[in-house]
Design an enzyme around this catalytic site. Structure first.
Site, PDB file in Angstrom:
ATOM      1  N   GLY A   1      -1.200  -3.886   3.868  1.00  0.00           N
ATOM      2  CA  GLY A   1      -1.816  -4.971   3.087  1.00  0.00           C
ATOM      3  C   GLY A   1      -1.114  -5.087   1.755  1.00  0.00           C
ATOM      4  N   LEU A   2      -1.466  -6.129   1.031  1.00  0.00           N
ATOM      5  CA  LEU A   2      -0.851  -6.405  -0.272  1.00  0.00           C
ATOM      6  C   LEU A   2      -1.150  -5.289  -1.273  1.00  0.00           C
ATOM      7  CD1 LEU A   2      -1.879 -10.178  -0.599  1.00  0.00           C
ATOM      8  CD2 LEU A   2       0.425  -9.301  -0.083  1.00  0.00           C
ATOM      9  N   SER A   3      -0.381  -5.258  -2.342  1.00  0.00           N
ATOM     10  CA  SER A   3      -0.672  -4.339  -3.440  1.00  0.00           C
ATOM     11  C   SER A   3      -2.057  -4.691  -3.999  1.00  0.00           C
ATOM     12  CB  SER A   3       0.397  -4.504  -4.527  1.00  0.00           C
ATOM     13  OG  SER A   3       0.078  -3.724  -5.639  1.00  0.00           O
ATOM     14  N   GLY A   4      -2.901  -3.692  -4.176  1.00  0.00           N
ATOM     15  CA  GLY A   4      -4.248  -3.938  -4.698  1.00  0.00           C
ATOM     16  C   GLY A   4      -5.242  -4.402  -3.650  1.00  0.00           C
ATOM     17  N   SER A   5      -4.811  -4.440  -2.382  1.00  0.00           N
ATOM     18  CA  SER A   5      -5.734  -4.913  -1.336  1.00  0.00           C
ATOM     19  C   SER A   5      -6.838  -3.889  -1.058  1.00  0.00           C
ATOM     20  CB  SER A   5      -4.971  -5.229  -0.043  1.00  0.00           C
ATOM     21  OG  SER A   5      -4.274  -4.096   0.420  1.00  0.00           O
ATOM     22  N   GLY A   6      -6.541  -2.600  -1.316  1.00  0.00           N
ATOM     23  CA  GLY A   6      -7.550  -1.565  -1.076  1.00  0.00           C
ATOM     24  C   GLY A   6      -7.111  -0.507  -0.078  1.00  0.00           C
ATOM     25  N   LYS A   7      -5.833  -0.456   0.234  1.00  0.00           N
ATOM     26  CA  LYS A   7      -5.331   0.519   1.229  1.00  0.00           C
ATOM     27  C   LYS A   7      -5.669   1.953   0.812  1.00  0.00           C
ATOM     28  CE  LYS A   7      -1.017  -0.792   0.673  1.00  0.00           C
ATOM     29  NZ  LYS A   7      -1.189  -1.807  -0.374  1.00  0.00           N
ATOM     30  N   SER A   8      -5.259   2.329  -0.404  1.00  0.00           N
ATOM     31  CA  SER A   8      -5.470   3.715  -0.864  1.00  0.00           C
ATOM     32  C   SER A   8      -6.949   4.030  -0.978  1.00  0.00           C
ATOM     33  CB  SER A   8      -4.813   3.944  -2.232  1.00  0.00           C
ATOM     34  OG  SER A   8      -3.458   3.676  -2.166  1.00  0.00           O
TER      35      SER A   8
ATOM     36  N   SER B   1       4.033  -1.938   3.726  1.00  0.00           N
ATOM     37  CA  SER B   1       4.718  -2.147   5.018  1.00  0.00           C
ATOM     38  C   SER B   1       4.697  -3.630   5.400  1.00  0.00           C
ATOM     39  CB  SER B   1       4.110  -1.272   6.122  1.00  0.00           C
ATOM     40  OG  SER B   1       2.711  -1.243   6.124  1.00  0.00           O
TER      41      SER B   1
HETATM   42  N1  LIG Z   1       8.279  -5.095  -6.178  1.00  0.00           N
HETATM   43  C1  LIG Z   1       7.186  -4.452  -5.751  1.00  0.00           C
HETATM   44  N2  LIG Z   1       6.472  -4.945  -4.712  1.00  0.00           N
HETATM   45  C2  LIG Z   1       5.384  -4.280  -4.280  1.00  0.00           C
HETATM   46  N3  LIG Z   1       4.911  -3.113  -4.818  1.00  0.00           N
HETATM   47  C3  LIG Z   1       5.608  -2.589  -5.852  1.00  0.00           C
HETATM   48  C4  LIG Z   1       6.760  -3.233  -6.363  1.00  0.00           C
HETATM   49  N4  LIG Z   1       7.230  -2.476  -7.400  1.00  0.00           N
HETATM   50  C5  LIG Z   1       6.425  -1.419  -7.516  1.00  0.00           C
HETATM   51  N5  LIG Z   1       5.444  -1.469  -6.597  1.00  0.00           N
HETATM   52  C6  LIG Z   1       4.461  -0.383  -6.409  1.00  0.00           C
HETATM   53  O1  LIG Z   1       4.891   0.309  -5.239  1.00  0.00           O
HETATM   54  C7  LIG Z   1       3.843   0.389  -4.286  1.00  0.00           C
HETATM   55  C8  LIG Z   1       4.297  -0.116  -2.915  1.00  0.00           C
HETATM   56  O2  LIG Z   1       5.084   0.846  -2.299  1.00  0.00           O
HETATM   57  P1  LIG Z   1       5.200   0.870  -0.723  1.00  0.00           P
HETATM   58  O3  LIG Z   1       6.048   2.043  -0.419  1.00  0.00           O
HETATM   59  O4  LIG Z   1       3.848   0.826  -0.127  1.00  0.00           O
HETATM   60  O5  LIG Z   1       5.969  -0.507  -0.420  1.00  0.00           O
HETATM   61  S1  LIG Z   1       6.694  -0.962   0.925  1.00  0.00           S
HETATM   62  O6  LIG Z   1       5.823  -0.612   2.054  1.00  0.00           O
HETATM   63  O7  LIG Z   1       7.983  -0.272   1.012  1.00  0.00           O
HETATM   64  O8  LIG Z   1       6.879  -2.426   0.780  1.00  0.00           O
HETATM   65  C9  LIG Z   1       2.737  -0.534  -4.757  1.00  0.00           C
HETATM   66  O9  LIG Z   1       1.571   0.250  -4.556  1.00  0.00           O
HETATM   67  P2  LIG Z   1       0.193  -0.371  -4.021  1.00  0.00           P
HETATM   68  O10 LIG Z   1      -0.280  -1.229  -5.148  1.00  0.00           O
HETATM   69  O11 LIG Z   1      -0.655   0.844  -3.820  1.00  0.00           O
HETATM   70  O12 LIG Z   1       0.418  -1.126  -2.754  1.00  0.00           O
HETATM   71  C10 LIG Z   1       3.030  -0.799  -6.211  1.00  0.00           C
HETATM   72  O13 LIG Z   1       2.263   0.053  -7.019  1.00  0.00           O
HETATM   73  N1  LIG Z   2     -14.401  -3.352  -0.894  1.00  0.00           N
HETATM   74  C1  LIG Z   2     -13.341  -2.788  -1.493  1.00  0.00           C
HETATM   75  N2  LIG Z   2     -12.470  -2.068  -0.763  1.00  0.00           N
HETATM   76  C2  LIG Z   2     -11.390  -1.496  -1.363  1.00  0.00           C
HETATM   77  N3  LIG Z   2     -11.093  -1.597  -2.691  1.00  0.00           N
HETATM   78  C3  LIG Z   2     -11.939  -2.310  -3.451  1.00  0.00           C
HETATM   79  C4  LIG Z   2     -13.082  -2.937  -2.891  1.00  0.00           C
HETATM   80  N4  LIG Z   2     -13.727  -3.576  -3.871  1.00  0.00           N
HETATM   81  C5  LIG Z   2     -13.034  -3.359  -4.998  1.00  0.00           C
HETATM   82  N5  LIG Z   2     -11.954  -2.589  -4.767  1.00  0.00           N
HETATM   83  C6  LIG Z   2     -10.988  -2.139  -5.789  1.00  0.00           C
HETATM   84  O1  LIG Z   2      -9.717  -2.709  -5.495  1.00  0.00           O
HETATM   85  C7  LIG Z   2      -8.690  -1.817  -5.932  1.00  0.00           C
HETATM   86  C8  LIG Z   2      -7.770  -1.529  -4.767  1.00  0.00           C
HETATM   87  O2  LIG Z   2      -6.741  -0.690  -5.213  1.00  0.00           O
HETATM   88  P1  LIG Z   2      -5.939   0.261  -4.244  1.00  0.00           P
HETATM   89  O3  LIG Z   2      -6.860   0.964  -3.316  1.00  0.00           O
HETATM   90  O4  LIG Z   2      -5.026   1.088  -5.103  1.00  0.00           O
HETATM   91  O5  LIG Z   2      -5.109  -0.792  -3.391  1.00  0.00           O
HETATM   92  P2  LIG Z   2      -3.702  -0.614  -2.652  1.00  0.00           P
HETATM   93  O6  LIG Z   2      -3.578   0.848  -2.264  1.00  0.00           O
HETATM   94  O7  LIG Z   2      -3.776  -1.527  -1.479  1.00  0.00           O
HETATM   95  O8  LIG Z   2      -2.666  -1.018  -3.660  1.00  0.00           O
HETATM   96  C9  LIG Z   2      -9.359  -0.566  -6.480  1.00  0.00           C
HETATM   97  O9  LIG Z   2      -9.464  -0.664  -7.871  1.00  0.00           O
HETATM   98  C10 LIG Z   2     -10.752  -0.643  -5.828  1.00  0.00           C
HETATM   99  O10 LIG Z   2     -11.751   0.005  -6.591  1.00  0.00           O
END
Ligand SMILES: Nc1ncnc2c1ncn2[C@@H]1O[C@H](COP(=O)(O)OS(=O)(=O)O)[C@@H](OP(=O)(O)O)[C@H]1O
Ligand SMILES: Nc1ncnc2c1ncn2[C@@H]1O[C@H](COP(=O)(O)OP(=O)(O)O)[C@@H](O)[C@H]1O
Length: 206
Positions: free
Chosen positions: A40-47, A114
């Site tokens: 999923g997108l960055s900030g989608s909630g994967k971690s 991914s």
């Molecule tokens: N350009 C760019 N695009 C997307 N994300 C970025 C970028 N630069 C740094 N980050 C940070 O790196 C995390 C994503 O790493 P990933 O290894 O999951 O990416 S990938 O699967 O290889 O596309 C991602 O973490 P998550 O927010 O947890 O998804 C970001 O914190």
């Molecule tokens: N229902 C939900 N499920 C997952 N995350 C949520 C939800 N509602 C709010 N959030 C917030 O969204 C953010 C997701 O961040 P994170 O888990 O780091 O995403 P990712 O790993 O996809 O980048 C966190 O701050 C989390 O507290």
């Protein structure tokens, strides 16, 4: 097909079969190994969801490991950036590591953007049928951007991060994920329960 069945391009590199194998390790742990691939997108909630799910399963007595994008990029993949090529290599390496961990008998979670279908499919094909579950963390871009937990969307909009997923780099959503999570509609606890139900249905946990 297992790695043991895949011919190596160099005929002098042969597979060494050990006495203690995957089945032995899994039986010792009294569990069925699996890989739950969160995408999923960055900030989608994967971690967040993968971490909460791992905590729940660990409390239930299962042996687990969570591979997290941010953490893996500090070590194994620290030489990689965010070009399409580097993202593909990142996922290839993580897929191989995740496979080794399932070989160790673990229930593995991975939390990587991914973004490309082809690489996710290649990881799926590394594992036996039924052992790979794709978990689509389906959160609209606007919601991810409003959360912006690391301030990266703000930087990306300001042009300070090149090739940012969803803004200036592609994300190919799964077409038929085993688990489809809507984080803008359900709480983390409800999403964890949904994952547990899918694991039960797939026969991975009892
Ligand atoms: N350009 C760019 N695009 C997307 N994300 C970025 C970028 N630069 C740094 N980050 C940070 O790196 C995390 C994503 O790493 P990933 O290894 O999951 O990416 S990938 O699967 O290889 O596309 C991602 O973490 P998550 O927010 O947890 O998804 C970001 O914190
Ligand atoms: N229902 C939900 N499920 C997952 N995350 C949520 C939800 N509602 C709010 N959030 C917030 O969204 C953010 C997701 O961040 P994170 O888990 O780091 O995403 P990712 O790993 O996809 O980048 C966190 O701050 C989390 O507290």
């Amino acid at each position: 097909m297992s790695a043991a069945d895949t011919p190596h391009p160099d005929e002098n590199v042969v597979w060494h079969k050990h006495v203690i194998d995957k089945q032995y390790r899994a039986e010792q742990k009294k569990q069925r190994p699996a890989l739950l691939w969160f995408t999923g997108l960055s900030g989608s909630g994967k971690s967040t969801v993968a971490g909460a799910l791992e905590s729940k399963l660990a409390q239930m007595g299962y042996h687990t490991y969570l591979l997290d994008g941010d953490n893996v990029r500090h070590g194994l993949c620290r030489d990689l950036g965010f070009s399409d090529h580097d993202r593909r290599e990142n996922i290839r390496r993580v897929g191989e590591v995740a496979k080794l961990m399932t070989d160790a008998g673990l229930i593995v979670f991975s939390a990587f953007i991914s973004p490309f279908r082809e690489e996710r499919q290649l990881v799926r094909e590394l594992l036996p049928e039924g052992e790979f579950l794709e978990v689509f963390v389906d959160t609209p871009l606007e919601v991810c951007e409003s959360r912006d937990p690391k301030g990266l969307y703000k930087k990306a909009r300001a042009g300070e991060i090149k090739a940012f997923t969803g803004i200036s780099s592609a994300y190919e959503a799964p077409e038929a994920p085993e688990v489809h999570l809507h984080t803008d509609e359900h709480s983390v606890e409800a999403l964890v329960d949904q994952c547990i139900a899918s694991l039960r249905q797939a026969g991975i946990i009892g």
